[in-house]
Design an enzyme around this catalytic site. Structure first.
Site, PDB file in Angstrom:
ATOM      1  N   ARG A 112       0.605  -1.101  -0.157  1.00  0.00           N
ATOM      2  CA  ARG A 112       0.027  -0.010   0.070  1.00  0.00           C
ATOM      3  C   ARG A 112       0.822   1.360  -0.066  1.00  0.00           C
ATOM      4  O   ARG A 112       2.026   1.202   0.690  1.00  0.00           O
ATOM      5  CB  ARG A 112      -0.910   0.244   1.210  1.00  0.00           C
ATOM      6  CG  ARG A 112      -1.961  -0.920   1.204  1.00  0.00           C
ATOM      7  CD  ARG A 112      -3.259  -0.354   0.103  1.00  0.00           C
ATOM      8  NE  ARG A 112      -4.128  -1.510   0.059  1.00  0.00           N
ATOM      9  CZ  ARG A 112      -4.322  -2.561  -0.719  1.00  0.00           C
ATOM     10  NH1 ARG A 112      -3.300  -2.925  -1.568  1.00  0.00           N
ATOM     11  NH2 ARG A 112      -5.517  -3.222  -0.790  1.00  0.00           N
ATOM     12  N   GLU A 140      -3.060   8.124  -4.284  1.00  0.00           N
ATOM     13  CA  GLU A 140      -3.467   7.472  -5.613  1.00  0.00           C
ATOM     14  C   GLU A 140      -4.824   8.049  -5.935  1.00  0.00           C
ATOM     15  O   GLU A 140      -5.839   8.059  -5.384  1.00  0.00           O
ATOM     16  CB  GLU A 140      -3.784   5.744  -5.435  1.00  0.00           C
ATOM     17  CG  GLU A 140      -2.384   5.064  -5.117  1.00  0.00           C
ATOM     18  CD  GLU A 140      -2.585   3.699  -5.139  1.00  0.00           C
ATOM     19  OE1 GLU A 140      -3.813   3.193  -5.563  1.00  0.00           O
ATOM     20  OE2 GLU A 140      -1.724   2.969  -4.915  1.00  0.00           O
ATOM     21  N   HIS A 151      -1.219   0.500  -9.827  1.00  0.00           N
ATOM     22  CA  HIS A 151      -1.893  -0.434  -9.102  1.00  0.00           C
ATOM     23  C   HIS A 151      -2.809  -1.567  -9.862  1.00  0.00           C
ATOM     24  O   HIS A 151      -3.915  -2.075  -9.724  1.00  0.00           O
ATOM     25  CB  HIS A 151      -3.170   0.209  -8.165  1.00  0.00           C
ATOM     26  CG  HIS A 151      -3.543  -0.331  -7.006  1.00  0.00           C
ATOM     27  ND1 HIS A 151      -3.758   0.438  -5.716  1.00  0.00           N
ATOM     28  CD2 HIS A 151      -3.624  -1.561  -6.409  1.00  0.00           C
ATOM     29  CE1 HIS A 151      -3.822  -0.411  -4.690  1.00  0.00           C
ATOM     30  NE2 HIS A 151      -3.709  -1.579  -5.215  1.00  0.00           N
TER      31      HIS A 151
END
Length: 341
Positions: free
Chosen positions: A254, A283, A302
């Site tokens: 993460r 993000e 991602h």
């Protein structure tokens, strides 16, 4: 940690709040005929085609649900779901769920760790090869019709004989370690309990308090940690200072686990030799971030968890957990609500 003894009645209604391929849904309904699998808004649209994006569940659908399978369940929906016993997160990370509410109502939370481990491990290997062999610069040179040979010869490196440090040795970390053996690399790990049995593929294990020592001996640092209060900023300025010059870092965990400002400073100073970032903080990565234009940074937005076999693995995990819960047993991947994973 919650246990599986959360009520004696069997599951009767399972609410699916994510897109489910028709074959996977059919398999679940065939194996568990006594369980009602509900897709909000119906299974098909007006033309009889499978509905790829279910509508938000209604209060009535939530009220009778014994289980919810999806990416999240918000506070309002949770309040309506008065019969809820079990929630399965379609992701490995569960930071989006209200752990306090789950504890207060004795709701089991399981996650999908391991479902994407094989493809995420391949993704990491791909980023390592790409940065070691300077593929990003070579692709840019190709777009400009530039024969970039002399400079590239001075920049490339080999993976063989180097040391990879995997920070987070869960399903993803273990899948990466096992594959790195094919490259004749030394593989070290960092985890909270280093004294536990050494997983396959690892040559050495360090505790979290020994992170600086572990970093000092690494050529490649691979971060797979989830986002929890204990892991946010875990790889910060002091960690980058402990790394040797030219170390490569990769993050498929993460974004907030790595201090972005400290990482950018380490890249700009030359302390870091490169970064492979599948996740960032924040993000999406803002367009003004300097990471976009660094030729030793690979950003993959991602996507490491994406795989055509996602539902093959996720469906098997869900089915296995339904069997276990129906027998009153502990489900797989039960989340420790205190630890956050």
């Amino acid at each position: 940690m919650m246990t599986a003894g959360n009520g004696e009645r069997p599951l009767r209604s399972v609410l699916l709040t994510l897109s489910v391929p028709e074959p996977a849904l059919k398999t679940l309904r065939t194996e568990f005929p006594d369980v009602l699998f509900v897709v909000p808004g119906g299974d098909t649209d007006n033309e009889g085609r499978y509905r790829e994006a279910p509508k938000p569940p209604t209060a009535d659908e939530l009220q009778v649900a014994d289980a919810v399978i999806g990416w999240n369940i918000d506070t309002e929906s949770l309040a309506h779901a008065t019969q809820l016993r079990w929630v399965h997160a379609a992701s490995a990370g569960v930071e989006q769920f209200d752990a306090e509410a789950f504890r207060g109502r004795n709701i089991m939370l399981t996650n999908s760790r391991g479902v994407s481990a094989p493809n995420m491990a391949e993704h990491v290997i791909g980023m390592m090869i790409a940065l070691a062999r300077r593929f990003p610069s070579l692709v840019q040179a190709q777009a400009k019709r530039e024969w970039r040979d002399d400079q590239t010869h001075r920049e490339v490196r080999e993976l063989q004989g180097q040391t990879a440090l995997i920070v987070g040795t869960g399903e993803i970390g273990r899948a990466i370690a096992q594959r790195l053996a094919a490259f004749a690399m030394r593989v070290h790990g960092v985890r909270r309990r280093p004294e536990a049995e050494l997983p396959a593929g690892f040559d050495a294990m360090f505790g979290t308090d020994a992170l600086p020592e572990a970093l000092a001996g690494a050529d490649h640092v691979i971060v797979t940690l989830p986002d929890t209060p204990d892991t946010r900023g875990f790889v910060g300025a002091s960690a980058f200072a402990a790394m040797r010059d030219g170390t490569m870092i990769y993050n498929v965990g993460r974004g907030p686990v790595i201090d972005s400002a400290a990482m950018i400073a380490a890249l700009e100073s030359g302390r870091l030799g490169g970064a492979g970032l599948d996740v960032t903080d924040p993000e999406p990565l803002p367009v003004e971030s300097p990471l976009w234009t660094m030729d030793n940074v690979l950003i993959t937005a991602h996507t490491s968890g994406a795989t055509p076999r996602h539902w093959e693995r996720l469906g098997a995990l869900i089915a296995d957990n339904i069997r276990l819960i129906q027998r009153g047993e502990r489900p797989r991947n039960l989340v420790d609500l205190e630890a956050g994973y």
